[in-house]
Design a protein around this motif. Structure first.
Motif, short mmCIF file in Angstrom:
data_model
loop_
_atom_site.label_atom_id
_atom_site.label_comp_id
_atom_site.label_asym_id
_atom_site.label_seq_id
_atom_site.Cartn_x
_atom_site.Cartn_y
_atom_site.Cartn_z
N ASP A 1 -13.36 3.78 0.91
CA ASP A 1 -14.39 2.90 1.47
C ASP A 1 -13.87 2.16 2.70
O ASP A 1 -14.54 2.08 3.73
CB ASP A 1 -14.85 1.87 0.43
N LEU A 2 -12.68 1.61 2.57
CA LEU A 2 -12.14 0.75 3.63
C LEU A 2 -11.86 1.51 4.92
O LEU A 2 -12.03 0.97 6.02
CB LEU A 2 -10.85 0.08 3.15
N THR B 1 3.65 -5.50 0.43
CA THR B 1 2.94 -6.65 -0.14
C THR B 1 1.81 -6.14 -1.04
O THR B 1 2.00 -5.21 -1.81
CB THR B 1 2.38 -7.58 0.96
N CYS B 2 0.63 -6.72 -0.92
CA CYS B 2 -0.51 -6.39 -1.77
C CYS B 2 -1.23 -5.13 -1.26
O CYS B 2 -1.16 -4.80 -0.08
CB CYS B 2 -1.48 -7.58 -1.76
N CYS B 3 -1.94 -4.48 -2.17
CA CYS B 3 -2.74 -3.31 -1.77
C CYS B 3 -4.11 -3.72 -1.25
O CYS B 3 -4.85 -2.89 -0.70
CB CYS B 3 -2.89 -2.35 -2.95
N GLY B 4 -4.50 -4.98 -1.44
CA GLY B 4 -5.78 -5.47 -0.95
C GLY B 4 -6.88 -5.51 -2.00
O GLY B 4 -8.02 -5.87 -1.69
N GLN B 5 -6.55 -5.18 -3.24
CA GLN B 5 -7.58 -5.09 -4.27
C GLN B 5 -8.33 -6.41 -4.53
O GLN B 5 -9.57 -6.39 -4.68
CB GLN B 5 -6.98 -4.57 -5.58
N PRO B 6 -7.66 -7.57 -4.59
CA PRO B 6 -8.40 -8.82 -4.85
C PRO B 6 -9.49 -9.09 -3.81
O PRO B 6 -10.62 -9.43 -4.17
CB PRO B 6 -7.30 -9.90 -4.80
N MET C 1 -6.93 1.54 -6.86
CA MET C 1 -7.44 0.91 -5.64
C MET C 1 -7.13 1.76 -4.42
O MET C 1 -7.99 2.01 -3.57
CB MET C 1 -6.82 -0.49 -5.48
N VAL C 2 -5.90 2.21 -4.31
CA VAL C 2 -5.50 3.02 -3.17
C VAL C 2 -6.24 4.37 -3.19
O VAL C 2 -6.77 4.82 -2.18
CB VAL C 2 -3.98 3.24 -3.14
N LYS C 3 -6.32 4.98 -4.36
CA LYS C 3 -6.96 6.29 -4.47
C LYS C 3 -8.46 6.23 -4.23
O LYS C 3 -9.05 7.16 -3.67
CB LYS C 3 -6.70 6.88 -5.86
N TRP D 1 -14.21 -7.08 2.54
CA TRP D 1 -13.69 -5.77 2.92
C TRP D 1 -12.88 -5.80 4.21
O TRP D 1 -11.91 -5.05 4.34
CB TRP D 1 -14.83 -4.77 3.04
N GLU D 2 -13.24 -6.65 5.15
CA GLU D 2 -12.48 -6.70 6.40
C GLU D 2 -11.07 -7.22 6.14
O GLU D 2 -10.09 -6.69 6.65
CB GLU D 2 -13.18 -7.59 7.43
N GLU D 3 -10.98 -8.26 5.33
CA GLU D 3 -9.66 -8.79 4.96
C GLU D 3 -8.88 -7.76 4.14
O GLU D 3 -7.67 -7.60 4.34
CB GLU D 3 -9.83 -10.08 4.16
N ALA D 4 -9.56 -7.07 3.24
CA ALA D 4 -8.90 -6.05 2.44
C ALA D 4 -8.40 -4.91 3.32
O ALA D 4 -7.32 -4.35 3.09
CB ALA D 4 -9.86 -5.50 1.39
N ARG D 5 -9.17 -4.59 4.36
CA ARG D 5 -8.77 -3.51 5.27
C ARG D 5 -7.49 -3.88 6.02
O ARG D 5 -6.61 -3.03 6.25
CB ARG D 5 -9.90 -3.21 6.25
N GLN D 6 -7.37 -5.14 6.41
CA GLN D 6 -6.16 -5.58 7.11
C GLN D 6 -4.93 -5.44 6.22
O GLN D 6 -3.87 -4.99 6.67
CB GLN D 6 -6.33 -7.04 7.56
N VAL D 7 -5.08 -5.84 4.96
CA VAL D 7 -3.97 -5.70 4.01
C VAL D 7 -3.68 -4.22 3.76
O VAL D 7 -2.53 -3.79 3.67
CB VAL D 7 -4.30 -6.42 2.68
N GLY D 8 -4.75 -3.42 3.65
CA GLY D 8 -4.60 -2.00 3.42
C GLY D 8 -3.88 -1.29 4.56
O GLY D 8 -3.09 -0.37 4.33
N LYS D 9 -4.15 -1.72 5.80
CA LYS D 9 -3.48 -1.12 6.96
C LYS D 9 -1.98 -1.34 6.87
O LYS D 9 -1.18 -0.46 7.23
CB LYS D 9 -4.04 -1.71 8.26
N LYS D 10 -1.59 -2.52 6.39
CA LYS D 10 -0.16 -2.78 6.22
C LYS D 10 0.42 -1.87 5.15
O LYS D 10 1.52 -1.34 5.29
CB LYS D 10 0.09 -4.24 5.86
#
Length: 242
Positions: A89-90, A40-45, A82-84, A52-61
């Motif tokens: 940070d996340l 899915t998404c990398c969490g950038q939006p 974003m990933v690099k 950041w907490e929501e972005a971290r959840q997406v990032g974990k996936k």
């Protein structure tokens, strides 16, 4: 070479043909392409908006959707950046940090991969017209990409690449910036497009679908005689047998 393909949200939802063309060019370059449909998404939006907490959840996936021992290629400097960068940070101080670092070392933007990893710059593309290349902020500042797309475009038959004034200036998208500061965002897009029109370019090419969406929206609204197109769509146009 076996590679995993990461298709960003903008491409998946708005420019799906660019995703298919990415597969085509990777296969023509001799790669075996693996695509995980669960991605899915990398969490950038969420990250850019401060969630950041929501972005971290997406990032974990994201970290579970891709392997840490295979090259991950994406036709987006923004999401690659974003990933690099953002993931440092996340996931700082978390149990996922080492796996995150492995993923970060494996992910790479498409033009960077073709030129610097595979050392392939010619794909038999034919694209007749005049164009300018737009350096996205993420490509320049996060992925350190500048010459790679231009090298690839220099091998496209029929394409005349023109010089764009103030090329390193932002197009005005910036994720939620475009909605929170619509007037400024629109003015930045207008400036970028006017510079392209001033040199009589027929196309604006970039590595980032988000920039292209921003610019194309302004073009469509004002019915201007210019189009936007992703780098990979240029590189897969007019193919003949090599």
């Amino acid at each position: 070479m076996k590679v995993e393909l990461f298709v960003p949200c903008f491409i998946d939802q708005i420019y799906p043909s660019t995703a298919f063309n990415t597969i085509k060019i990777l296969e023509r370059a001799g790669c075996e392409v693996i695509y995980n449909p669960a991605q899915t998404c990398c969490g950038q939006p969420a990250y850019n908006a401060g969630y950041w907490e929501e972005a971290r959840q997406v990032g974990k996936k994201f970290l579970t959707d891709f392997s840490a021992d295979t090259c991950i290629v994406s036709p987006s400097a923004s999401c690659t950046g974003m990933v690099k960068g953002g993931y440092s940070d996340l996931f700082a101080g978390t149990s996922d940090l080492q796996h995150c670092k492995n993923i970060q070392s494996n992910i790479i933007e498409l033009s960077d991969f073709l030129v610097n990893i595979l050392d392939k710059t010619y794909f038999g593309a034919e694209f007749v017209g005049t164009a300018v290349y737009h350096d996205s902020c993420s490509a320049l500042r996060e992925c350190k990409i500048k010459e790679e797309p231009r090298i690839l475009l220099s091998h496209v038959e029929g394409l005349e690449l023109l010089t764009l004034k103030d090329n390193e200036t932002c197009c005005g998208f910036g994720g939620t910036f475009a909605t929170k500061f619509e007037g400024i965002s629109s003015a930045m897009a207008e400036q970028k497009i006017n510079h392209a029109l001033a040199v009589h370019a027929e196309y604006i090419i970039s590595t980032d679908a988000s920039c292209l969406m921003q610019l194309q929206a302004y073009i469509d609204k004002h019915q201007l005689p210019i189009k936007t197109i992703h780098l990979v769509d240029v590189l897969t146009t007019g193919w003949a047998n090599i």
